[in-house]
Design a protein around this motif. Sequence first.
Motif, PDB file in Angstrom:
ATOM      1  N   VAL A 651      44.145  42.935  32.553  1.00  0.00           N
ATOM      2  CA  VAL A 651      44.658  41.896  33.446  1.00  0.00           C
ATOM      3  C   VAL A 651      46.142  42.142  33.660  1.00  0.00           C
ATOM      4  O   VAL A 651      46.892  42.340  32.701  1.00  0.00           O
ATOM      5  CB  VAL A 651      44.445  40.484  32.841  1.00  0.00           C
ATOM      6  N   ASP A 653      49.690  41.266  36.589  1.00  0.00           N
ATOM      7  CA  ASP A 653      50.218  40.165  37.397  1.00  0.00           C
ATOM      8  C   ASP A 653      49.508  40.012  38.734  1.00  0.00           C
ATOM      9  O   ASP A 653      49.427  38.917  39.280  1.00  0.00           O
ATOM     10  CB  ASP A 653      51.717  40.374  37.663  1.00  0.00           C
ATOM     11  N   PHE A 654      49.033  41.136  39.289  1.00  0.00           N
ATOM     12  CA  PHE A 654      48.478  41.072  40.645  1.00  0.00           C
ATOM     13  C   PHE A 654      46.948  41.042  40.678  1.00  0.00           C
ATOM     14  O   PHE A 654      46.347  41.043  41.744  1.00  0.00           O
ATOM     15  CB  PHE A 654      48.993  42.245  41.491  1.00  0.00           C
ATOM     16  N   GLY A 655      46.287  41.030  39.525  1.00  0.00           N
ATOM     17  CA  GLY A 655      44.826  40.980  39.533  1.00  0.00           C
ATOM     18  C   GLY A 655      44.226  41.437  38.221  1.00  0.00           C
ATOM     19  O   GLY A 655      44.881  41.416  37.175  1.00  0.00           O
ATOM     20  N   HIS A 669      41.803  41.665  43.276  1.00  0.00           N
ATOM     21  CA  HIS A 669      43.158  41.179  43.549  1.00  0.00           C
ATOM     22  C   HIS A 669      43.217  39.687  43.274  1.00  0.00           C
ATOM     23  O   HIS A 669      42.211  38.974  43.400  1.00  0.00           O
ATOM     24  CB  HIS A 669      43.533  41.472  45.007  1.00  0.00           C
ATOM     25  N   ILE A 670      44.395  39.198  42.903  1.00  0.00           N
ATOM     26  CA  ILE A 670      44.561  37.783  42.569  1.00  0.00           C
ATOM     27  C   ILE A 670      44.056  36.877  43.693  1.00  0.00           C
ATOM     28  O   ILE A 670      43.528  35.790  43.448  1.00  0.00           O
ATOM     29  CB  ILE A 670      46.046  37.481  42.220  1.00  0.00           C
ATOM     30  N   SER A 671      44.177  37.341  44.942  1.00  0.00           N
ATOM     31  CA  SER A 671      43.749  36.525  46.085  1.00  0.00           C
ATOM     32  C   SER A 671      42.233  36.433  46.196  1.00  0.00           C
ATOM     33  O   SER A 671      41.712  35.619  46.962  1.00  0.00           O
ATOM     34  CB  SER A 671      44.325  37.101  47.379  1.00  0.00           C
ATOM     35  N   MET A 673      40.181  36.039  43.437  1.00  0.00           N
ATOM     36  CA  MET A 673      39.660  35.567  42.147  1.00  0.00           C
ATOM     37  C   MET A 673      39.014  34.186  42.230  1.00  0.00           C
ATOM     38  O   MET A 673      38.216  33.823  41.383  1.00  0.00           O
ATOM     39  CB  MET A 673      40.781  35.534  41.102  1.00  0.00           C
ATOM     40  N   VAL A 678      45.392  30.539  42.752  1.00  0.00           N
ATOM     41  CA  VAL A 678      45.485  31.031  41.374  1.00  0.00           C
ATOM     42  C   VAL A 678      46.940  31.399  41.095  1.00  0.00           C
ATOM     43  O   VAL A 678      47.505  32.268  41.769  1.00  0.00           O
ATOM     44  CB  VAL A 678      44.572  32.263  41.162  1.00  0.00           C
ATOM     45  N   HIS A 680      48.209  32.671  38.230  1.00  0.00           N
ATOM     46  CA  HIS A 680      48.250  33.977  37.552  1.00  0.00           C
ATOM     47  C   HIS A 680      46.826  34.350  37.168  1.00  0.00           C
ATOM     48  O   HIS A 680      46.027  33.486  36.784  1.00  0.00           O
ATOM     49  CB  HIS A 680      49.129  33.915  36.300  1.00  0.00           C
ATOM     50  N   PRO A 681      46.478  35.653  37.270  1.00  0.00           N
ATOM     51  CA  PRO A 681      45.117  36.082  36.916  1.00  0.00           C
ATOM     52  C   PRO A 681      44.658  35.626  35.538  1.00  0.00           C
ATOM     53  O   PRO A 681      43.468  35.381  35.326  1.00  0.00           O
ATOM     54  CB  PRO A 681      45.206  37.612  36.998  1.00  0.00           C
TER      55      PRO A 681
END
Length: 713
Positions: A651, A653-655, A669-671, A673, A678, A680-681
């Motif tokens: 894990v 920062d970005f996913g 990607h975090i977008s 999830m 979100v 933070h992942p």
Amino acid sequence: MEAHVRFRLIAEELGLKVQQVRAAVELMEEGNTIPFIARYRKERTQELDEEQLRAIKERNRYLIQLQERKAEVIRLIDEQDQLTDELRQKIEQAVKLQEVEDLYRPFRPKRKTRASQARERGLAPLAEFMKQTEREQVVEEEALRYVDAEKGVDTVEAALQGAMDIVAEELADDADIRKWVREFTWDQGVLVSEAKDPEARTVYEMYYDRKEPVKKMPAHRILAVNRGEREEVLKLRVDVEEEPILKQLEKWFPTRPHTYLKEAAADSYKRLIAPSIEREIRAAMTEAAEEQAIHIFSENLRNLLLQPPIRGKKVLGVDPAYRTGCKLAVVDDTGKMLHVGVVYPTPPQNRVEEAKQTVRRLIEEYGVELIAIGNGTASRETEAFIAHLIKEFHRPVYYMIVNEAGASVYSASKLAREEFPDLDAAQRSAVSIARRVQDPLAELVKIEPKAVGVGQYQHDVSQKRLGESLGNVVESVVNHVGVDVNTASPSLLQYVSGISASVAKNIVKHREAIGRYQSREQLSDVPRLGAKTYEQCIGFLRIMDGKHPLDKTPIHPESYPVVEQLLEALESRPEEIGSPVLNDRLRQVNIKEMAARLNCGEPTLRDIVDALLRPGRDPREELPAPVLRSDVLQLEDLREGMQLKGTVRNVVDFGAFVDIGLKNDGLVHISKMSERFVRHPMDVVSVGDVVDVWVIQVDHERERVALSMVPME
């Protein structure tokens, strides 16, 4: 700073009670470890957890350093006969090291500067006069008096310039000015990254012409551009609007500033303040980014170490390779090595049939139930070979891909050479891969924590700070899980609360001399394991089939009398621990009333009851089991919209990177999830989680897969 003031500050900052902070610091000063305090001194700290205890330790250390620095700065200024009551008060009231350094800055010994040369030429009174008058003409007339060729002041212009240099340095050394400019730059500044060679093709192309607010820039991008700068691919600078800063600087003067003072302020900012503040801002950005990266690595490591063991299975470990062949190692259900060998099913040899016969024979001869394949070079071809082979068996044989990060580090280590002196490095690696499946924690503690491959930019951060943080994580996990003292290696034992590397070796040596430990009491006979060490470690060490039934629980021996009274109150005996009858009685215990009756703290009694309900419990077994596979998945098999089950490997920062059975992990990607925002992942997934994912894009050229955790319509 008195201790009670220090404790009050820490309590306010961390949202705790002063008595909690005082108790925690006192316990640490008495030589108690954080895992021990968190588990066995809950009454004194009012149930502070390890994270809170570590925060207290860190802040207490910082405030002690701050106090020592304050005392030193006061002494140094006093030795110059420049310490005023007002300055002393400002230093004593400072709450950050940066504030203390800003206050000391004007008194710090300097190399030769333009201002110091001007002072040597006697221009300090002119500089003071320049600040006190609003009329330029009067300043110019006054400057005539300071023209003196013997002192190196040949003209009025030279006198004025020298005076302005002094004013500029005084401005730059003012603590309030520096604080304001620093805060304004942090709030309004923009980090600009540009390419040194815009035509060059590098991994940093997305940063060739990029601007990002200083205070909002994510940690992973800060560390990325820092690396690009170190590799001389990028040029970085902090841009901020100058006009508001210059206006603020001009307010520092006691009178309305004339042209000479305005020029001095502009020179002070551009030549002295801006470069210094930019260095400080960049350092603060990097420090915050490093802390975030270390936090991410630490959390990932914690979850990796807590992966559930697959017990009771004989495992075939495979370390894949091309030219040198796939190294094999069979281990029994206790991790004991039974066989090592090598096969060549991959290019360039392609001796597939011969490899099949060898692996088939090993599976049958040793009753192998699970095959662990390292995810390094040639793992994809090896996986295809194994998946095809196990279809021929009439009984279930599964395989799983194992993250082999750090296996090569371990296999070449002194520890591995001592453990397997007759094996080569690749064979040791195969054994390690097999054992990682059976007990990830016991095997991974043999490897330097930063080599296990679950971080982001771990090579770009302070290695000392990273090492401390990861060491704390391993210590925390080992003590949370507990250690079977009759099977543990010195590598595992040295992370137990209070046990040093030498004592860990002595525990194993003593075990080899006397056979299995039958009771916790026997550990007091281990050389160099004194009374304090015994107190700290014994609750975390387990004797699974010993003489005393409580020795396999996390109950500390100091609480055994309480357990005896509890069992007596419940009309039960120690031999009944774990039985349905006793468990029913334990569930009906009123903790508050029973604690008062036994003269015992409620937190301790609660832990005792929990331990008696689940003796010998391994907390890792409550987590999702690893995904076992029986067929291979190829990149070519993937289609957009396909649903798969995977295991979270890392894990960032970005996913999150998810193992779906391919050589390379797919990225969520975090977008992608969740349907909701979100932050933070880590708020959604952890290393080891088994998740459902959907394929949204396949890049065959770069062998990359984009995944989503949001169901696709």
